[in-house]
Design an enzyme around this catalytic site. Structure first.
Site, PDB file in Angstrom:
ATOM      1  N   GLU A  77     -59.165  11.295  37.384  1.00 35.07           N
ATOM      2  CA  GLU A  77     -60.345  11.751  36.636  1.00 35.07           C
ATOM      3  C   GLU A  77     -59.932  12.049  35.202  1.00 35.07           C
ATOM      4  O   GLU A  77     -58.980  12.800  35.008  1.00 35.07           O
ATOM      5  CB  GLU A  77     -60.927  13.013  37.279  1.00 35.07           C
ATOM      6  CG  GLU A  77     -61.542  12.722  38.634  1.00 35.07           C
ATOM      7  CD  GLU A  77     -62.128  13.940  39.321  1.00 35.07           C
ATOM      8  OE1 GLU A  77     -62.066  15.040  38.736  1.00 35.07           O
ATOM      9  OE2 GLU A  77     -62.641  13.793  40.427  1.00 35.07           O
ATOM     10  N   ARG A 106     -68.174  24.702  55.085  1.00 41.17           N
ATOM     11  CA  ARG A 106     -69.330  25.318  54.397  1.00 41.17           C
ATOM     12  C   ARG A 106     -70.260  24.260  53.802  1.00 41.17           C
ATOM     13  O   ARG A 106     -71.473  24.285  54.027  1.00 41.17           O
ATOM     14  CB  ARG A 106     -68.823  26.249  53.285  1.00 41.17           C
ATOM     15  CG  ARG A 106     -68.191  27.523  53.775  1.00 41.17           C
ATOM     16  CD  ARG A 106     -67.530  28.266  52.623  1.00 41.17           C
ATOM     17  NE  ARG A 106     -66.374  27.528  52.149  1.00 41.17           N
ATOM     18  CZ  ARG A 106     -65.111  27.909  52.331  1.00 41.17           C
ATOM     19  NH1 ARG A 106     -64.835  29.045  52.920  1.00 41.17           N
ATOM     20  NH2 ARG A 106     -64.107  27.175  51.898  1.00 41.17           N
ATOM     21  N   HIS A 108     -67.680  14.741  38.058  1.00 42.89           N
ATOM     22  CA  HIS A 108     -67.261  15.914  38.845  1.00 42.89           C
ATOM     23  C   HIS A 108     -68.122  17.149  38.507  1.00 42.89           C
ATOM     24  O   HIS A 108     -67.617  18.157  38.035  1.00 42.89           O
ATOM     25  CB  HIS A 108     -65.766  16.208  38.608  1.00 42.89           C
ATOM     26  CG  HIS A 108     -65.127  16.976  39.714  1.00 42.89           C
ATOM     27  ND1 HIS A 108     -63.827  16.802  40.112  1.00 42.89           N
ATOM     28  CD2 HIS A 108     -65.619  17.955  40.525  1.00 42.89           C
ATOM     29  CE1 HIS A 108     -63.537  17.623  41.097  1.00 42.89           C
ATOM     30  NE2 HIS A 108     -64.613  18.343  41.376  1.00 42.89           N
ATOM     31  N   ARG A 155     -62.916  15.161  47.046  1.00 42.57           N
ATOM     32  CA  ARG A 155     -61.879  14.909  46.044  1.00 42.57           C
ATOM     33  C   ARG A 155     -61.633  13.402  45.997  1.00 42.57           C
ATOM     34  O   ARG A 155     -61.598  12.750  47.051  1.00 42.57           O
ATOM     35  CB  ARG A 155     -60.569  15.617  46.404  1.00 42.57           C
ATOM     36  CG  ARG A 155     -60.570  17.129  46.145  1.00 42.57           C
ATOM     37  CD  ARG A 155     -60.509  17.479  44.658  1.00 42.57           C
ATOM     38  NE  ARG A 155     -60.429  18.917  44.434  1.00 42.57           N
ATOM     39  CZ  ARG A 155     -61.490  19.706  44.218  1.00 42.57           C
ATOM     40  NH1 ARG A 155     -62.701  19.198  44.185  1.00 42.57           N
ATOM     41  NH2 ARG A 155     -61.323  21.000  44.003  1.00 42.57           N
TER      42      ARG A 155
END
Ligand code: NAP
Length: 328
Positions: free
Chosen positions: A266, A156, A285, A237
């Site tokens: 993170e 997508r 993020h 990611r």
């Protein structure tokens, strides 16, 4: 008695309202995720859990959550959930695909352009009082218009980035597990193997999920295929990229720059050397972080959760095998 739902962070109110109509909900109020021990305690008495990518949903958690029917992840990525363990226990798991596609693709393109044209560096330069005059050699970067873009993963979001790239007359190639001939025809894309993509692209943008196969897909060897002038963009990611190898590639001028929305871990440790490089942009993020998109994600996560609580099939069920398990 209403079912009980635990929500691991404050999400947009519209989603919480949908949950409140059918369930007694408890929302973790802190800015940071609930500590592991608290999460494990909270799931003991709930029928539904609305989780985030910062929550590890694994066998240990499922063992404590004897009543749990559904885990509704507030994200499209679900690498934080052990799906096999959920299925074994007859627990449904869902995600929020689609609603964040365009917002995430926007950010991938923003990172691509900002890294190419040194936007963050230029802004810092002005604020530091270093701007003396118009400079013929000042802040020269890479052209985006007409350049070659390589997409790793044409799902997508990869497809939505390709659409944007066509507006810039970019020559777009992609690598994926499967060819998508419809997309090739619609957007004039070219399917290539990963090595060819890395060798030919001026920009490489990553859009695969994090899986055992994609962990460190971008490593010393694959970075070695890239052009010296190329820019790497990662909005997928963090662990898809080996950060040590990326740092080495950047400081030895094997590639020209990187735009990263995701890191491993993170947040990054403040001594991470990538934070010192001017040719790297690092964001916290935020690829899906528009008001409208986060609201849609909250509604979708809530609707998935409510369906699961009612014993219906949630619209975005990830582990379809669980349905057989539940029938038995
Ligand atoms: P998607 O539609 O599932 O697209 C992922 C594509 O990658 C699919 O075409 C998939 O092929 C392909 N793929 C999977 N494993 C591969 C491999 N080993 N090698 C090559 N291709 C592979 O997912 P999406 O909605 O585009 O989202 C992609 C990822 O972006 C998510 O998983 C998430 O981790 C990340 N994301 C990040 C943010 C952010 O805030 N930074 C926001 C949204 C999403 P198959 O369909 O054949 O498996």
């Amino acid at each position: 008695m209403k079912p009980k739902v635990y929500v691991t962070r404050i999400i947009p109110e519209m989603g919480l309202d949908i949950l409140r109509e059918v369930a007694d909900i408890k929302v973790w109020q802190d800015e940071l995720p609930p500590p592991r021990e608290i999460l494990l305690k909270e799931v003991e008495n709930v029928d539904g859990l609305v989780s985030l990518l910062t929550d590890k949903i694994d066998a240990e958690l499922f063992d404590r959550a004897k009543r749990l029917k559904i885990v509704s992840n507030y994200a499209v990525g679900f690498d934080n959930i052990d799906l096999d363990e959920a299925t074994k226990r007859g627990i449904m798991a869902t995600n929020t695909p689609g609603v964040l596609t365009e917002t995430t693709a926007d950010l991938a393109f923003i990172l691509l352009m900002s890294t190419a044209r040194r936007i963050v560096e230029a802004d810092k330069f002005v604020r530091a009082g270093k701007w003396k005059t118009w400079g013929p050699m000042l802040m020269l970067g890479q052209d985006v218009y007409g350049a070659k873009l390589g997409l790793i993963g044409l799902g997508r979001i990869g497809y939505a980035v390709a659409k944007r790239a066509k507006g810039f007359d970019m020559d777009v190639m992609y690598y994926d597990m499967f060819r998508n001939e419809k997309a090739e025809q619609e957007l004039g894309l070219k399917f290539v193997e990963l090595e060819q993509l890395l060798k030919e692209s001026d920009f490489v943008s990553i859009h695969v999920p994090l899986t055992p196969e994609t962990k460190h897909l971008i490593n010393e060897k694959t970075l070695g295929f890239m052009k010296k002038t190329a820019i790497l963009v990662n909005t997928a990611r963090g662990p898809v990229v080996d950060e040590k190898a990326l740092y080495e590639a950047l400081v030895s001028n094997k590639i020209a720059g990187a735009g990263l929305d995701v890191m491993d871990p993170e947040p990054p440790n403040m001594d991470n050397p990538l934070l010192k490089l001017d040719n790297v942009i690092i964001l916290p993020h935020i690829a899906s972080a528009s008001i409208a998109t986060r609201t849609k994600m909250a509604v979708m996560a809530a609707e998935n959760c409510v369906a699961g609580l009612k014993g219906e099939v949630p619209p975005n069920l990830l582990n379809k095998q669980v349905l057989d398990k539940m029938k038995k």
